[in-house]
Design a protein around this motif. Structure first.
Motif, PDB file in Angstrom:
ATOM      1  N   LEU A 115       0.831  -1.193   0.000  1.00 41.97           N
ATOM      2  CA  LEU A 115       0.000   0.000   0.000  1.00 41.97           C
ATOM      3  C   LEU A 115       0.870   1.250   0.000  1.00 41.97           C
ATOM      4  O   LEU A 115       0.636   2.180  -0.771  1.00 41.97           O
ATOM      5  CB  LEU A 115      -0.914  -0.013   1.227  1.00 41.97           C
ATOM      6  N   VAL A 116       1.889   1.258   0.846  1.00 38.36           N
ATOM      7  CA  VAL A 116       2.771   2.414   0.907  1.00 38.36           C
ATOM      8  C   VAL A 116       3.481   2.621  -0.412  1.00 38.36           C
ATOM      9  O   VAL A 116       3.642   3.747  -0.880  1.00 38.36           O
ATOM     10  CB  VAL A 116       3.798   2.240   2.058  1.00 38.36           C
ATOM     11  N   SER A 117       3.901   1.551  -1.052  1.00 37.17           N
ATOM     12  CA  SER A 117       4.634   1.680  -2.297  1.00 37.17           C
ATOM     13  C   SER A 117       3.780   2.269  -3.408  1.00 37.17           C
ATOM     14  O   SER A 117       4.300   2.810  -4.375  1.00 37.17           O
ATOM     15  CB  SER A 117       5.184   0.320  -2.730  1.00 37.17           C
ATOM     16  N   GLN A 118       2.458   2.163  -3.271  1.00 37.37           N
ATOM     17  CA  GLN A 118       1.568   2.697  -4.294  1.00 37.37           C
ATOM     18  C   GLN A 118       1.307   4.188  -4.100  1.00 37.37           C
ATOM     19  O   GLN A 118       0.751   4.836  -4.988  1.00 37.37           O
ATOM     20  CB  GLN A 118       0.245   1.924  -4.280  1.00 37.37           C
ATOM     21  N   LEU A 119       1.679   4.736  -2.952  1.00 37.65           N
ATOM     22  CA  LEU A 119       1.475   6.154  -2.730  1.00 37.65           C
ATOM     23  C   LEU A 119       2.454   6.955  -3.562  1.00 37.65           C
ATOM     24  O   LEU A 119       3.563   6.499  -3.846  1.00 37.65           O
ATOM     25  CB  LEU A 119       1.645   6.496  -1.250  1.00 37.65           C
ATOM     26  N   ASP A 120       2.064   8.145  -3.942  1.00 36.84           N
ATOM     27  CA  ASP A 120       2.974   8.964  -4.742  1.00 36.84           C
ATOM     28  C   ASP A 120       4.151   9.421  -3.890  1.00 36.84           C
ATOM     29  O   ASP A 120       4.102   9.428  -2.659  1.00 36.84           O
ATOM     30  CB  ASP A 120       2.226  10.164  -5.318  1.00 36.84           C
ATOM     31  N   SER A 121       5.240   9.797  -4.522  1.00 36.22           N
ATOM     32  CA  SER A 121       6.480  10.130  -3.817  1.00 36.22           C
ATOM     33  C   SER A 121       6.306  11.330  -2.905  1.00 36.22           C
ATOM     34  O   SER A 121       6.924  11.397  -1.840  1.00 36.22           O
ATOM     35  CB  SER A 121       7.595  10.395  -4.827  1.00 36.22           C
ATOM     36  N   ALA A 122       5.465  12.296  -3.305  1.00 38.76           N
ATOM     37  CA  ALA A 122       5.254  13.467  -2.453  1.00 38.76           C
ATOM     38  C   ALA A 122       4.607  13.068  -1.137  1.00 38.76           C
ATOM     39  O   ALA A 122       4.980  13.566  -0.068  1.00 38.76           O
ATOM     40  CB  ALA A 122       4.391  14.497  -3.179  1.00 38.76           C
ATOM     41  N   THR A 123       3.660  12.148  -1.189  1.00 37.44           N
ATOM     42  CA  THR A 123       3.015  11.674   0.037  1.00 37.44           C
ATOM     43  C   THR A 123       4.007  10.904   0.899  1.00 37.44           C
ATOM     44  O   THR A 123       4.029  11.045   2.123  1.00 37.44           O
ATOM     45  CB  THR A 123       1.810  10.771  -0.301  1.00 37.44           C
ATOM     46  N   ASN A 124       4.830  10.083   0.246  1.00 40.23           N
ATOM     47  CA  ASN A 124       5.859   9.357   0.991  1.00 40.23           C
ATOM     48  C   ASN A 124       6.773  10.306   1.733  1.00 40.23           C
ATOM     49  O   ASN A 124       7.092  10.104   2.905  1.00 40.23           O
ATOM     50  CB  ASN A 124       6.688   8.483   0.039  1.00 40.23           C
ATOM     51  N   ARG A 125       7.221  11.339   1.061  1.00 42.09           N
ATOM     52  CA  ARG A 125       8.116  12.304   1.690  1.00 42.09           C
ATOM     53  C   ARG A 125       7.434  12.990   2.859  1.00 42.09           C
ATOM     54  O   ARG A 125       8.032  13.205   3.910  1.00 42.09           O
ATOM     55  CB  ARG A 125       8.596  13.339   0.667  1.00 42.09           C
TER      56      ARG A 125
END
Length: 210
Positions: A11-21
């Motif tokens: 699930l986390v890997s599917q989030l966009d990079s901005a959200t991850n950051r």
């Protein structure tokens, strides 16, 4: 139904990079105040504390606000103990205004130690201007400041020789209260003629601290 192993990671890997950051930086910002986060300050500094330094840190952190006289022998790392509590207090938000008072001869050393060992690039007040420490890729920065405004910096180093003067003490006493104060060479704060037949009242540094 039990989730498949590592389904959360997918699930986390599917989030966009901005959200991850945003998630990562939010965790970093709040981690020092979370359970177990009291060791983050030391873990993210470049020092490896000795057992007696860890005990001193624990005593200060668990009895907040701390009120402790560190009187170890020369070379046993009193500055490291103070730096550990300063970094953790600043990161966690327990202390938003911090003052370090030290004799003028070692004030620059304090500034360098805090920057190099704890990544605390705090300004030093020399009586006329604020001076921030230089760092790799960052030039030395200075700013002239009035005698009514120098103590408005949230974190600051100042000479105890300077602020013990009566007119300078009044400036400091008029400042917004500090959450944490470190006094180096605190044995200079004493009663005049202490221990002798002519013992008098407190000297100017002790009077200021009281």
């Amino acid at each position: 139904e039990e989730p498949a192993p590592f389904e959360g990671r997918k699930l986390v890997s599917q989030l966009d990079s901005a959200t991850n950051r945003a998630l990562v930086w939010s965790y970093i910002a709040h981690a020092p105040s979370m359970p177990g986060g009291e060791w983050l300050g030391a873990a993210t500094s470049v020092v490896r504390p000795w057992p007696h330094q860890i005990r001193a840190f624990r005593r200060m952190w668990e009895s907040w606000p701390p009120r402790l006289l560190i009187a170890d022998e020369v070379g046993l790392g009193k500055t490291i103990q103070a730096g550990m509590i300063l970094r953790q207090a600043w990161l966690s938000g327990r202390a938003k205004r911090i003052l370090v008072m030290a004799p003028s001869a070692v004030l620059r050393q304090w500034q360098v130690e805090l920057r190099e060992k704890f990544n605390l690039a705090w300004p030093m007040y020399d009586g006329e201007k604020l001076r921030w420490p230089a760092a790799p890729g960052i030039a030395l920065r200075e700013r002239k400041v009035s005698r009514e405004a120098w103590h408005r910096e949230p974190c600051l180093l100042v000479s105890s020789h300077l602020v013990r003067r009566r007119e300078r003490a009044r400036e400091l006493l008029s400042a917004e209260p500090f959450d944490l104060i470190v006094v180096d060479e605190a044995h200079h704060a004493r009663r005049k003629g202490a221990g002798g037949p002519m013992e008098e009242g407190p000297n100017r540094l002790l009077e200021l601290l009281r």
